[in-house]
Design a protein around this motif. Structure first.
Motif, PDB file in Angstrom:
ATOM      1  N   UNK A 239     104.419  22.854  32.666  1.00 28.06           N
ATOM      2  CA  UNK A 239     103.265  21.983  33.468  1.00 28.06           C
ATOM      3  C   UNK A 239     104.235  21.775  34.815  1.00 28.06           C
ATOM      4  N   UNK A 240     105.591  21.861  34.850  1.00 28.09           N
ATOM      5  CA  UNK A 240     106.320  21.675  36.150  1.00 28.09           C
ATOM      6  C   UNK A 240     106.307  22.958  37.045  1.00 28.09           C
ATOM      7  N   UNK A 241     106.124  24.142  36.284  1.00 29.93           N
ATOM      8  CA  UNK A 241     106.060  25.157  37.141  1.00 29.93           C
ATOM      9  C   UNK A 241     104.749  25.933  37.577  1.00 29.93           C
ATOM     10  N   UNK A 242     103.647  25.312  36.639  1.00 27.64           N
ATOM     11  CA  UNK A 242     102.361  25.667  37.167  1.00 27.64           C
ATOM     12  C   UNK A 242     101.895  25.447  38.569  1.00 27.64           C
ATOM     13  N   UNK A 243     102.149  24.206  39.197  1.00 28.29           N
ATOM     14  CA  UNK A 243     101.669  23.815  40.484  1.00 28.29           C
ATOM     15  C   UNK A 243     102.135  24.910  41.541  1.00 28.29           C
ATOM     16  N   UNK A 268      98.966  41.958  34.167  1.00 29.91           N
ATOM     17  CA  UNK A 268      97.547  41.485  33.088  1.00 29.91           C
ATOM     18  C   UNK A 268      96.863  40.282  33.312  1.00 29.91           C
ATOM     19  N   UNK A 269      97.164  39.617  34.372  1.00 28.38           N
ATOM     20  CA  UNK A 269      96.284  38.324  34.528  1.00 28.38           C
ATOM     21  C   UNK A 269      95.541  38.367  35.538  1.00 28.38           C
ATOM     22  N   UNK A 270      94.705  39.414  35.826  1.00 28.53           N
ATOM     23  CA  UNK A 270      93.859  39.493  36.740  1.00 28.53           C
ATOM     24  C   UNK A 270      92.668  38.675  37.015  1.00 28.53           C
ATOM     25  N   UNK A 271      92.060  38.350  35.800  1.00 28.69           N
ATOM     26  CA  UNK A 271      90.842  37.263  35.764  1.00 28.69           C
ATOM     27  C   UNK A 271      91.525  36.026  35.932  1.00 28.69           C
ATOM     28  N   UNK A 289      95.700  24.730  39.004  1.00 30.19           N
ATOM     29  CA  UNK A 289      96.971  24.703  38.276  1.00 30.19           C
ATOM     30  C   UNK A 289      96.545  24.613  36.671  1.00 30.19           C
ATOM     31  N   UNK A 290      95.571  23.819  36.308  1.00 34.36           N
ATOM     32  CA  UNK A 290      95.176  23.762  35.111  1.00 34.36           C
ATOM     33  C   UNK A 290      94.611  25.256  34.212  1.00 34.36           C
ATOM     34  N   UNK A 291      94.215  26.121  35.233  1.00 31.40           N
ATOM     35  CA  UNK A 291      93.676  27.314  34.935  1.00 31.40           C
ATOM     36  C   UNK A 291      94.929  28.331  34.296  1.00 31.40           C
ATOM     37  N   UNK A 292      96.166  28.036  34.834  1.00 32.68           N
ATOM     38  CA  UNK A 292      97.393  29.018  34.561  1.00 32.68           C
ATOM     39  C   UNK A 292      97.670  28.936  33.055  1.00 32.68           C
ATOM     40  N   UNK A 293      97.509  29.784  32.347  1.00 29.84           N
ATOM     41  CA  UNK A 293      98.191  29.662  31.013  1.00 29.84           C
ATOM     42  C   UNK A 293      99.517  29.684  30.901  1.00 29.84           C
ATOM     43  N   UNK A 294      99.978  28.932  29.874  1.00 28.42           N
ATOM     44  CA  UNK A 294     101.408  28.856  29.532  1.00 28.42           C
ATOM     45  C   UNK A 294     102.170  30.234  29.533  1.00 28.42           C
ATOM     46  N   UNK A 295     101.425  31.186  28.881  1.00 28.08           N
ATOM     47  CA  UNK A 295     101.957  32.615  28.497  1.00 28.08           C
ATOM     48  C   UNK A 295     102.228  33.120  29.961  1.00 28.08           C
ATOM     49  N   UNK A 296     101.439  32.852  31.017  1.00 26.30           N
ATOM     50  CA  UNK A 296     101.927  33.478  32.287  1.00 26.30           C
ATOM     51  C   UNK A 296     103.212  33.002  32.972  1.00 26.30           C
ATOM     52  N   UNK A 297     103.462  31.517  32.586  1.00 26.45           N
ATOM     53  CA  UNK A 297     104.624  31.061  32.914  1.00 26.45           C
ATOM     54  C   UNK A 297     105.878  31.602  32.242  1.00 26.45           C
ATOM     55  N   UNK A 298     105.573  31.693  30.902  1.00 26.46           N
ATOM     56  CA  UNK A 298     106.675  32.215  29.858  1.00 26.46           C
ATOM     57  C   UNK A 298     107.026  33.840  30.259  1.00 26.46           C
TER      58      UNK A 298
END
Length: 341
Positions: A239-243, A268-271, A289-298
């Motif tokens: 959550x600290x990285x998503x913004x 692989x995250x085009x959508x 920000x909320x639309x970003x999945x944690x998997x993308x951050x990881x």
């Protein structure tokens, strides 16, 4: 894998605790410290400030925007700082994007690869100081054609401490990455992921295979800026990285030209990238920000408990990346260095 410290650029003012963190990075044995610029603080001034308080750590720009200065002006700064630091300068250059280049610097953006090639040529001529600097290029002419007609080829009054200063290119697209391997001493990736390693390795190999390429994988640097957060709660760390990711994916560039968006689309995250961009440009930043999945951050960060980070580090060590550039204050750098073990 080496470690470096990425101070980045300022927000609304000087970064609190930056010098303390730089000193801690040198104490911990980090290889390098890096500054950046966008359309606020510049890269060279803070780097000189940090360099005056250190003695060993390499001093890099990640990045200097080429549109901000003529190539000779950039070379002058690099030449000067290399002398003052005792040969610790590393020059990272980047083309930036059309919004900043044309909107802030008032310079044309088209044909950034050709412009980069000419820019680097001139910088290298200045630093080598083997002859008066000349170039009859499409984007740069030294001496300038037209004008008074009184321009003459010159070489710097200052003799270089080193005949070559490492030049690294920031790049996200495959053509620009290949160019960095052809004419550069290193590549500065952004939003790299081990999952994208094959794609970027192929682009680098293409550049190395070109006639006149300067390096091979064995002598080529790839310092990669990566968020690392040691925390027991993975979701909270994400959550600290998503913004920041929402800003880059959604707002750093126009809808039709956003290189950061394209990086995540290729991953692989085009959508997701499309949705984040749509929400962000509509002013709905929290939703973006909320639309970003944690998997993308990881995929593009190292977050979570220390044991998890150490396990995931193995995948990074098997990529083209040669150095991880960390962010944070002095205490955070110590904690991360311990976790990476």
């Amino acid at each position: 894998m080496k470690l470096g410290f990425h101070v980045g650029y300022w927000g609304s003012g000087p970064t609190p605790g930056a010098l303390e963190a730089v000193l801690k990075a040198e104490e911990l044995g980090f290889d390098s410290v890096w500054t950046a610029e966008a359309y606020g603080s510049d890269a060279f001034t803070p780097l000189a400030w940090y360099g005056s308080s250190t003695s060993r750590i390499r001093l890099g720009t990640n990045i200097v925007q080429m549109a901000a200065r003529t190539p000779t002006a950039t070379a002058m700064s690099a030449l000067t700082l290399d002398h003052l630091s005792g040969g610790r300068m590393v020059l990272g250059l980047g083309a930036s994007g059309p919004q900043v280049v044309e909107g802030w610097y008032g310079q044309p953006y088209p044909k950034p690869l050709a412009r980069t090639r000419e820019y680097v040529d001139i910088v290298r001529q200045v630093i080598a100081r083997e002859a008066p600097v000349t170039l009859d290029g499409q984007h740069f002419q030294l001496p300038l054609k037209g004008g008074t007609g009184l321009g003459k080829p010159l070489k710097p009054t200052v003799h270089p401490l080193r005949k070559e200063i490492p030049i690294l290119l920031a790049a996200e697209g495959p053509k620009n990455v290949a160019l960095s391997a052809e004419i550069g001493d290193g590549w500065l990736p952004l939003f790299f992921s081990p999952k994208s390693n094959a794609f970027y390795k192929a682009a680098l190999e293409e550049g190395f295979a070109r006639e006149g390429a300067r390096r091979t994988f064995d002598t080529f640097e790839v310092p990669c800026s990566i968020p690392v957060i040691v925390h027991d709660d993975v979701e909270e760390a994400a959550s600290w990285i998503k913004p920041s990711l929402a800003l880059y994916i959604g707002g750093m560039g126009a809808k039709s030209v956003n290189f950061h968006h394209d990086v995540f689309a290729r991953l692989g995250y085009e959508d997701v990238a499309d949705k984040v961009q749509e929400l962000y440009l509509a002013g709905r930043k929290d939703e973006a920000t909320a639309a970003i999945p944690t998997s993308l951050v990881e995929d593009t960060s190292l977050i979570g408990p220390a044991a998890k980070i150490r396990d995931e580090l193995q995948a990074w060590e098997e990529t083209v990346v040669t150095q991880l550039l960390l962010r944070g204050d002095a205490a955070t750098l110590t904690k991360i260095a311990d976790a990476l073990g």
